[in-house]
Design a protein around this motif. Structure first.
Motif, PDB file in Angstrom:
ATOM      1  N   GLY A   1       0.805  -1.223   0.000  1.00  0.00           N
ATOM      2  CA  GLY A   1       0.000   0.000   0.000  1.00  0.00           C
ATOM      3  C   GLY A   1       0.834   1.267   0.000  1.00  0.00           C
ATOM      4  O   GLY A   1       0.332   2.348   0.328  1.00  0.00           O
ATOM      5  N   MET A   2       2.101   1.163  -0.387  1.00  0.00           N
ATOM      6  CA  MET A   2       2.993   2.313  -0.371  1.00  0.00           C
ATOM      7  C   MET A   2       3.208   2.846  -1.785  1.00  0.00           C
ATOM      8  O   MET A   2       3.224   2.084  -2.751  1.00  0.00           O
ATOM      9  CB  MET A   2       4.350   1.928   0.236  1.00  0.00           C
ATOM     10  CG  MET A   2       4.277   1.453   1.673  1.00  0.00           C
ATOM     11  SD  MET A   2       5.866   0.847   2.302  1.00  0.00           S
ATOM     12  CE  MET A   2       6.862   2.331   2.224  1.00  0.00           C
ATOM     13  N   HIS A   3       3.396   4.139  -1.894  1.00  0.00           N
ATOM     14  CA  HIS A   3       3.762   4.788  -3.151  1.00  0.00           C
ATOM     15  C   HIS A   3       5.192   5.289  -3.030  1.00  0.00           C
ATOM     16  O   HIS A   3       5.603   5.782  -1.972  1.00  0.00           O
ATOM     17  CB  HIS A   3       2.817   5.943  -3.463  1.00  0.00           C
ATOM     18  CG  HIS A   3       1.389   5.515  -3.622  1.00  0.00           C
ATOM     19  ND1 HIS A   3       0.928   4.847  -4.722  1.00  0.00           N
ATOM     20  CD2 HIS A   3       0.330   5.639  -2.774  1.00  0.00           C
ATOM     21  CE1 HIS A   3      -0.359   4.589  -4.569  1.00  0.00           C
ATOM     22  NE2 HIS A   3      -0.742   5.054  -3.390  1.00  0.00           N
ATOM     23  N   CYS A   4       5.970   5.161  -4.113  1.00  0.00           N
ATOM     24  CA  CYS A   4       7.370   5.536  -4.016  1.00  0.00           C
ATOM     25  C   CYS A   4       7.827   6.222  -5.300  1.00  0.00           C
ATOM     26  O   CYS A   4       7.190   6.098  -6.346  1.00  0.00           O
ATOM     27  CB  CYS A   4       8.240   4.315  -3.731  1.00  0.00           C
ATOM     28  SG  CYS A   4       8.169   3.085  -5.043  1.00  0.00           S
ATOM     29  N   GLU A   5       8.918   6.955  -5.181  1.00  0.00           N
ATOM     30  CA  GLU A   5       9.608   7.537  -6.329  1.00  0.00           C
ATOM     31  C   GLU A   5      10.850   6.699  -6.593  1.00  0.00           C
ATOM     32  O   GLU A   5      11.532   6.264  -5.665  1.00  0.00           O
ATOM     33  CB  GLU A   5       9.998   8.995  -6.039  1.00  0.00           C
ATOM     34  CG  GLU A   5       8.818   9.919  -5.807  1.00  0.00           C
ATOM     35  CD  GLU A   5       7.963  10.096  -7.062  1.00  0.00           C
ATOM     36  OE1 GLU A   5       8.501   9.965  -8.180  1.00  0.00           O
ATOM     37  OE2 GLU A   5       6.755  10.380  -6.925  1.00  0.00           O
ATOM     38  N   LEU A   6      11.172   6.483  -7.882  1.00  0.00           N
ATOM     39  CA  LEU A   6      12.258   5.595  -8.277  1.00  0.00           C
ATOM     40  C   LEU A   6      13.313   6.376  -9.063  1.00  0.00           C
ATOM     41  O   LEU A   6      12.982   7.226  -9.887  1.00  0.00           O
ATOM     42  CB  LEU A   6      11.736   4.442  -9.141  1.00  0.00           C
ATOM     43  CG  LEU A   6      10.548   3.654  -8.584  1.00  0.00           C
ATOM     44  CD1 LEU A   6       9.999   2.704  -9.647  1.00  0.00           C
ATOM     45  CD2 LEU A   6      10.972   2.866  -7.352  1.00  0.00           C
ATOM     46  N   THR A   7      14.575   6.052  -8.806  1.00  0.00           N
ATOM     47  CA  THR A   7      15.649   6.659  -9.584  1.00  0.00           C
ATOM     48  C   THR A   7      16.864   5.745  -9.571  1.00  0.00           C
ATOM     49  O   THR A   7      17.068   4.976  -8.621  1.00  0.00           O
ATOM     50  CB  THR A   7      16.034   8.043  -9.028  1.00  0.00           C
ATOM     51  OG1 THR A   7      17.063   8.598  -9.849  1.00  0.00           O
ATOM     52  CG2 THR A   7      16.538   7.938  -7.596  1.00  0.00           C
ATOM     53  N   THR A   8      17.659   5.825 -10.650  1.00  0.00           N
ATOM     54  CA  THR A   8      18.921   5.080 -10.730  1.00  0.00           C
ATOM     55  C   THR A   8      20.121   6.017 -10.589  1.00  0.00           C
ATOM     56  O   THR A   8      21.256   5.566 -10.663  1.00  0.00           O
ATOM     57  CB  THR A   8      19.016   4.335 -12.078  1.00  0.00           C
ATOM     58  OG1 THR A   8      18.935   5.286 -13.142  1.00  0.00           O
ATOM     59  CG2 THR A   8      17.892   3.323 -12.214  1.00  0.00           C
ATOM     60  N   SER A   9      19.859   7.299 -10.382  1.00  0.00           N
ATOM     61  CA  SER A   9      20.928   8.302 -10.328  1.00  0.00           C
ATOM     62  C   SER A   9      21.064   8.857  -8.915  1.00  0.00           C
ATOM     63  O   SER A   9      20.088   9.307  -8.320  1.00  0.00           O
ATOM     64  CB  SER A   9      20.628   9.441 -11.311  1.00  0.00           C
ATOM     65  OG  SER A   9      21.439  10.560 -11.054  1.00  0.00           O
TER      66      SER A   9
END
Length: 971
Positions: free
Chosen positions: A595-603
């Motif tokens: 039930g979690m929302h997240c932001e994703l990045t590889t940098s």
């Protein structure tokens, strides 16, 4: 002459039957009003057929439905006017399943069994066939069903022959999708024997030119009937079919049989004069040869009696040999496992001392080699059990994530040694709690992953778990193990699952192994009614897919989901920094399931900008940072230090760091580097879930708390438990004592069973548990346990044994030994197991007093609005957590009564029921039993629209909610 007679009969039937073709129904048949109404209402009957059940029913090369059954159905269709619609494109298994589900109205060619009678109505039989054994011409010694004992018999899947053979557990079955495939397998030597009906087998042999086969008739007096099977709710159709069948003449039946049957399975209708001549000749010669046959019969009887005696002697010798084999396996297991226990135990104790990194590496190699040897022993024992048909599957509740975690812990050493990657992906929507044999599933996955790792020098090995299908409470899961290793040729794949076989001789020389692992995997998968497939290309790697059907543990899964649904994870703002897109997607799917929302990045640069509020697009700071140690340049610790020093990041997030395999040294640095939780890769959903719980304790309910080592030590030191170790091996004595005394146990050592009894008599009041080896001089463990049981019925006795063969557990139980620790044992798990047993025994002895106190408390608390003790138990006795949950409950439910009043007043009962349901669930969790019971009754009344009950319960609910909120507020 016979062919001419057949053609004449068919021609006469056609000419005489021509007028009936002009009518939709034969009105000369005495149809009942119900049957006439049924035929008018159901003009089309859907048929599910076996597409390869020759010569009874099958599809020819043009896709036309043919066979004996087809001819009967054509006549019945003409007499009833019903359109028999054959559903094409189905296998027999699919047709049968659709009939069970009501998607097919009738199965026209099926045998009658008690199991099938529960699902279908059956017509009168319209054909009889004989069951036969089919073998190659060169095969000797098979004359009856008893001769098949211990053999593997080919048979068509879901046929009556399969059900018949399953009555004989001594016979192993090899299932084929069609009778033709089973017969062909015998002809080409893949199988030794198959069982089928004479007509079908003969048709297959003649049509395919298999000339190297013969039949063996058995149970000649038993004939199997062929029936029409109709869905249970259509009894009228059975009456219609039976009446139509009754009008089919004997001549019509002979014509149909003569058309399709090429052997003498029906009475021989040769000309009468030939029969008379043969009978006359027999009568004339009988009196000439009667004496000869009488003498021969006597000799045959004597011969059979001798064979019977020989068979009885052979049976006794086989049983004696099997007992010797079992005894040898038990002794071999014990003799090898006992020194292995000494090797692993002493290695563990040495690692506890001051050793260099090089010495620690050597000790790890010793432990790994001992575990490899143990794995080989287990393979041999498992194969022996499978071969004897004595292996049994457990059905216990288990957590799939824990199984995966155990597998990864075991294989990680080998993966790191090979210097290859390992990737895990699991559909987060798959339930975690199932019924089944967790140890065998773990064994299957270990074998496949170990194999993949062994043959992969570069690249990676992956485990992917996906949902294939769901049927009610059963989930069909696919476990896919892929590697980028050496791959296999088609010839190697062909022999892959044969016991004691490797891909080829060079494979065995290069990589070693017993060649039993995949054979055992295949046997275990088939025992679980699963399926294993393999795809491989030489030089490009291999893929193994295991499909298993597992029953969900509804209760435990529901408890788990209720805990997840009650969490506040959606308030936790999360940033994920991960170098690979595939791992990032896996983490995203796991967090989404929570039930979690997240932001994703590889940098790492992008991550810093997102954490700096004035530079980023986010108005609120992140609560949690999930960081791969290898992603930022310079390593994860350097990145954390940079964040801590960055003044633009006004709120420092909590940090979960993903660490590489076999980097235990990094875990020791987490506290000093500002990392809250470290999680080893590959990421397991439940481990990530528990890590988030650990960090945000005040926002979530912690479930299934682990039995921690410090808790063990504290309890042991408080009670100073006494342990009697009865073991003849001095090294094992030293290991047990060295493991138990440092954590606070008192230890007595006995060298044999008699010394153990004497020590127990002398120190009975101080001994809380007995560790008992089973194989000792003077008195063995079984005998010693029996005598100790005569002295004490309560003292826990734990078998410390290397025996793992069938019957040891039962023998232990009969002697009063109810706990087991298998040698060689894991030292830490050994201490934990002993601690749990003595703790449980102590609680059991004081339980009656506790129950009295609890009853008093319950009597007092029944009148209370809030049972805080019960609520605390739900929170794992975490008082601060309980207070936080009460505060959240108080804030969340301030307007519940007002909203419920409006919904009920305006007749919005579904919305009101939803509101009450939410209150009911959370009220039960905090111990508000009075409100929980009222809410349960009110929800039921709202869902049923019972206005009288609603009017009665609504004021009670409002008053109970008011009292509860006041109680929480007052503290």
């Amino acid at each position: 002459m016979m062919k001419r007679l057949t053609r004449l009969i068919i021609l006469l039937i056609f000419i005489l039957g021509w007028p009936s073709f002009c009518y939709a129904r034969d009105d000369s048949i005495d149809w009942t009003p119900e049957e006439l109404a049924f035929m008018a209402e159901h003009p089309v009957i859907r048929l599910g057929v076996d597409p390869k059940f020759v010569p009874f029913e099958f599809f020819d090369e043009d896709g036309t439905y043919q066979g004996i059954t087809s001819d009967y159905l054509e006549i019945i269709s003409e007499k009833t006017g019903l359109d028999m619609d054959v559903i094409e494109g189905l296998t027999w298994t699919e047709a049968y399943e659709k009939a069970l589900n009501g998607e097919v109205d009738m199965l026209p060619a099926i045998s009658r069994t008690p199991a099938r009678e529960q699902n279908f109505l059956f017509s009168e039989p319209y054909y009889y066939f004989k069951r036969v054994i089919v073998v190659r011409d060169s095969t000797q010694g098979i004359n009856s069903i008893e001769d098949l004992y211990g053999q593997t018999v080919a048979v068509q899947r879901n046929s009556s022959h399969q059900g018949y053979l399953e009555q004989y557990p001594q016979i192993n079955l090899s299932l084929y999708d069609s009778a033709e495939a089973a017969v062909t397998a015998v002809a080409n030597g893949t199988e030794t024997v198959c069982v089928g009906n004479l007509a079908t087998s003969n048709y297959i042999i003649q049509s395919t030119g298999l000339t190297n086969l013969k039949y063996v008739a058995f149970e000649a007096e038993n004939q199997q009937g062929l029936y029409f099977a109709v869905r249970k709710d259509w009894p009228e159709l059975i009456g219609i079919m039976n009446k139509a069948l009754a009008t089919i003449t004997k001549e019509e039946r002979i014509a149909i049989n003569s058309k399709w049957i090429g052997v003498d399975v029906e009475p021989n209708y040769e000309p009468v004069y030939q029969v008379v001549m043969v009978v006359s000749g027999v009568i004339i010669t009988i009196w000439l040869v009667s004496i000869y046959w009488i003498l021969r019969l006597r000799r045959e009887i004597d011969k059979r009696k001798k064979i019977q005696r020989d068979l009885e002697i052979a049976k006794q010798e086989a049983e004696a040999a099997n007992n010797i084999k079992s005894s040898f396996l038990a002794r071999m297991s014990h003799e090898i496992r006992t020194p292995l226990n000494a090797i692993t135990g002493m290695a563990y104790l040495v690692k506890k001392t001051q050793v260099t990194l090089t010495q620690k590496m050597y000790l790890d190699r010793i432990t790994q080699s001992a575990n490899t040897m143990l794995s080989i022993i287990n393979d041999i024992l498992d194969f022996s059990k499978i071969e004897a048909g004595k292996i049994e599957l457990e059905r216990v509740s288990f957590n799939l994530d824990l199984v995966i975690q155990d597998v990864i812990n075991i294989v990680s050493y080998k993966i790191e040694e090979q210097r290859i990657g390992f990737k895990l992906s699991k559909d987060p929507k798959i339930p975690n709690c199932y019924f089944g044999d967790a140890k065998r599933i773990e064994q299957i996955l270990l074998n496949l992953i170990n194999n993949a790792t062994k043959f992969t020098n570069a690249g990676e090995v992956s485990l992917d778990i996906r949902l294939v299908a769901r049927e009610s409470n059963f989930y069909h899961l696919a476990f896919t193990v892929r590697d980028t290793g050496i791959g296999m040729s088609d010839e190697q794949i062909k022999n892959l699952f044969e016991p004691f076989a490797q891909g080829d001789a060079s494979i065995n020389r290069r990589f070693g192994g017993t060649g039993l692992g995949l054979s055992i995997v295949k046997s275990l998968v088939e025992m679980m009614n699963g399926e294993i497939q393999v795809y491989s290309t030489a030089g490009e790697g291999s893929t193994f897919i295991v499909e298993l059907s597992l029953e969900k543990d509804q209760q435990k899964e529901q408890e788990y989901q209720q805990q997840v649904s009650s969490l506040y994870f959606n308030d936790i703002k999360t940033l994920v920094l991960e170098k690979t897109g595939s791992n990032m997607n896996i983490i995203d799917s796991y967090l989404g399931a929570f039930g979690m929302h997240c932001e994703l990045t590889t940098s790492s640069i992008s991550a810093v900008n997102m954490l700096e509020l004035e530079n980023g697009k986010f108005s609120e700071p992140f609560d949690l940072l999930i960081l791969d140690y290898d992603t930022p340049a310079g390593g994860g610790f350097k990145f954390i230090e940079m964040i801590q020093d960055n003044k633009k990041i006004v709120k420092k997030p909590k940090v979960i760091m993903l660490l590489p395999m076999m980097r235990e040294d990094l875990f020791d640095q987490l506290d000093t580097q500002g990392v809250d939780i470290g999680i080893g890769k590959p990421i397991i959903p439940s481990v990530l879930y528990n890590g988030i719980l650990e960090i945000f304790r005040t926002k979530a309910i912690v479930a299934n708390q682990a039995f921690k080592q410090e808790d063990i030590d504290k309890e042991i030191l408080e009670h100073h438990y006494g342990i009697l170790v009865v073991e003849d091996n001095k090294t094992n004595q030293l290991i047990a004592k060295s493991l138990l005394e440092p954590v606070g146990f008192r230890v007595w050592l006995g060298n044999d069973g008699q010394e153990g009894i004497d020590l127990f008599k002398a120190h009975r009041s101080a001994i809380d548990l007995i560790l008992m080896d089973l194989h000792m001089p003077v008195l063995n463990g079984y005998e010693a346990a029996e005598q100790i049981r005569a002295l004490s019925a309560d003292i826990p006795i734990v078998a410390m044994t290397a025996d793992v063969i069938e019957g040891v557990k039962e023998k232990c139980e009969s002697c009063g030994i109810h706990h087991y620790i298998s040698k060689p044992f894991d030292p830490e798990q050994f201490v934990e197991t002993i601690s749990k047993i003595v703790s449980a025994e102590t609680r059991r002895k004081t339980e009656p007093e506790l129950q009295i106190d609890e009853q008093k408390n319950t009597d007092t608390d029944d009148a209370m609005v809030l049972d805080r003790e019960e609520g605390l138990r739900y929170m794992g006795n975490n008082k601060s957590l309980y207070e936080s949950v009460l505060e959240a409950y108080f804030n969340e439910n301030q307007e519940v009564s007002e909203n419920l009043d409006l919904d009920i007043k305006n007749g919005r009962y579904p919305e009101a029921a939803q509101t009450v349901h939410k209150v009911k669930s959370s009220s039960g969790s905090i111990g508000a039993k009075q409100l929980f019971e009222i809410a349960k009754a009110l929800q039921k009344a709202l869902e049923g629209g019972d206005e009288k009950e609603i009017a009665s319960l609504h004021p009670q609910f409002t008053e109970a909610m008011k009292q509860l909120l006041a109680t929480i507020k007052s503290g």
